[in-house]
Design an enzyme around this catalytic site. Sequence first.
Site, PDB file in Angstrom:
ATOM      1  N   LYS A 123       0.826  -1.221   0.000  1.00 11.17           N
ATOM      2  CA  LYS A 123       0.000   0.000   0.000  1.00 11.17           C
ATOM      3  C   LYS A 123       0.853   1.261   0.000  1.00 11.17           C
ATOM      4  O   LYS A 123       0.506   2.244  -0.663  1.00 11.17           O
ATOM      5  CB  LYS A 123      -0.977   0.000   1.192  1.00 11.17           C
ATOM      6  N   LYS A 204      -5.114 -10.087  -5.558  1.00  6.94           N
ATOM      7  CA  LYS A 204      -6.229 -10.373  -4.654  1.00  6.94           C
ATOM      8  C   LYS A 204      -7.439  -9.506  -4.996  1.00  6.94           C
ATOM      9  O   LYS A 204      -7.282  -8.325  -5.306  1.00  6.94           O
ATOM     10  CB  LYS A 204      -5.771 -10.062  -3.217  1.00  6.94           C
ATOM     11  N   LYS A 207     -11.625  -4.249  -2.471  1.00  4.95           N
ATOM     12  CA  LYS A 207     -12.580  -3.147  -2.680  1.00  4.95           C
ATOM     13  C   LYS A 207     -11.906  -2.002  -3.413  1.00  4.95           C
ATOM     14  O   LYS A 207     -12.483  -1.390  -4.298  1.00  4.95           O
ATOM     15  CB  LYS A 207     -13.099  -2.638  -1.322  1.00  4.95           C
TER      16      LYS A 207
END
Length: 339
Positions: A123, A204, A207
């Site tokens: 991230k 993966k 959202k």
Amino acid sequence: MNKQKKQQDEKPRVFSGVQPTGILHIGNYIGALKVWVENQDLYDNIFCIVDLHAITIPEAINPKDLKQQVREVAAMYLACGIDPKKSTIFVQSEVPSHSELAWILNCVTPISWLEKMTQYKSKSGKQKTVNAGLLNYPVLMAADILLYETDIVPVGEDQKQHVELSRDIARRFNSLFGTTLKIPKSMIRKSGARIMGLDNPLQKMSKSAAIKKNDHAIMLTDSPEIIRKKISKAVTDANGEISFRKASPGVKNLLTIHETFSGKPTLEIEEYFKGKGYGFLKKEVAEVVINEIRPIQEKYFQILNDKPYLEKVLEQGKSRALGLSNIVLRNVKNQIGLS
Ligand code: ATP
Ligand code: LTN
């Protein structure tokens, strides 16, 4: 003590949560919510909507939408079958002990442990400016878990490392200040703990990726037509092999989705699809998904429109979470010499 409370107190405790970063997808459902619901009667369950975690990626959150997103996650918990008589549902930011314990745990957690986290590495690589919240994210998650003397943390595969870190943080606190915190364990399903993106089976399903790419994920609110269309476009390959062991990642992902929704054994599924093409596989996968999520969708929209009910559930959850978390926080502060 009333009967419900006595029963809850006697069972091992489960704690888990989802970030209100958008509509939930079938990966969240298979990896987390379905497991929570299936085991609901065995445990004293606490399910949190982790809005303080969601703000670690500020550009993904619009302050005007966050409260509604929190309600949507709460409504989805209920629609999937979380029963407020058996489980406590609450919003993380409404229980201040989470931030307070997170701060204390930050003071016993080496930065090197946090820099090793794979979620942080992936991230932070996508951010222009990396805020300290993103690095400290797993410490807040440890606080969530440890505040409730949690025994079991049911999560998807991607969160396993964070639960391990919670165990390490608890052990370190206990060795520095005396045994105070219970050591939790993760619960991860054997198959379906990492559902992959339909557009890219090496990534993966998430959202955040679904916001950018339309065909990445099946959202739990997608209509049957959209589900059929998204699955028909799912990335497969040219070799035509329908087998759990030998198939390419895209086909394996479709088979896993089928397995988790149909509940059928892998051998039976392989036998059923033997000699049939990917077009047939995709149609069948879409139908098992649609069948299971259709009733969830009906309940979801009904609950989302019943604001007083949702508020009552969250208010009751908050009250229990405040009471439970204060006990552990008080012990921690006591051990560390804080008033
Ligand atoms: P975001 O993209 O905002 O980080 P996310 O889709 O990764 O969101 P989370 O809120 O981080 O979802 O995760 C909620 C729960 O769902 C966690 O237990 C997580 O492990 C599980 N989960 C998330 N994605 C998947 C997936 N693709 N397969 C199985 N479980 C998943
Ligand atoms: N980091 C988790 C969400 C989460 C969580 C928790 C899960 C925050 N606190 C405590 C289990 C227990 C995620 O799914 N991204």
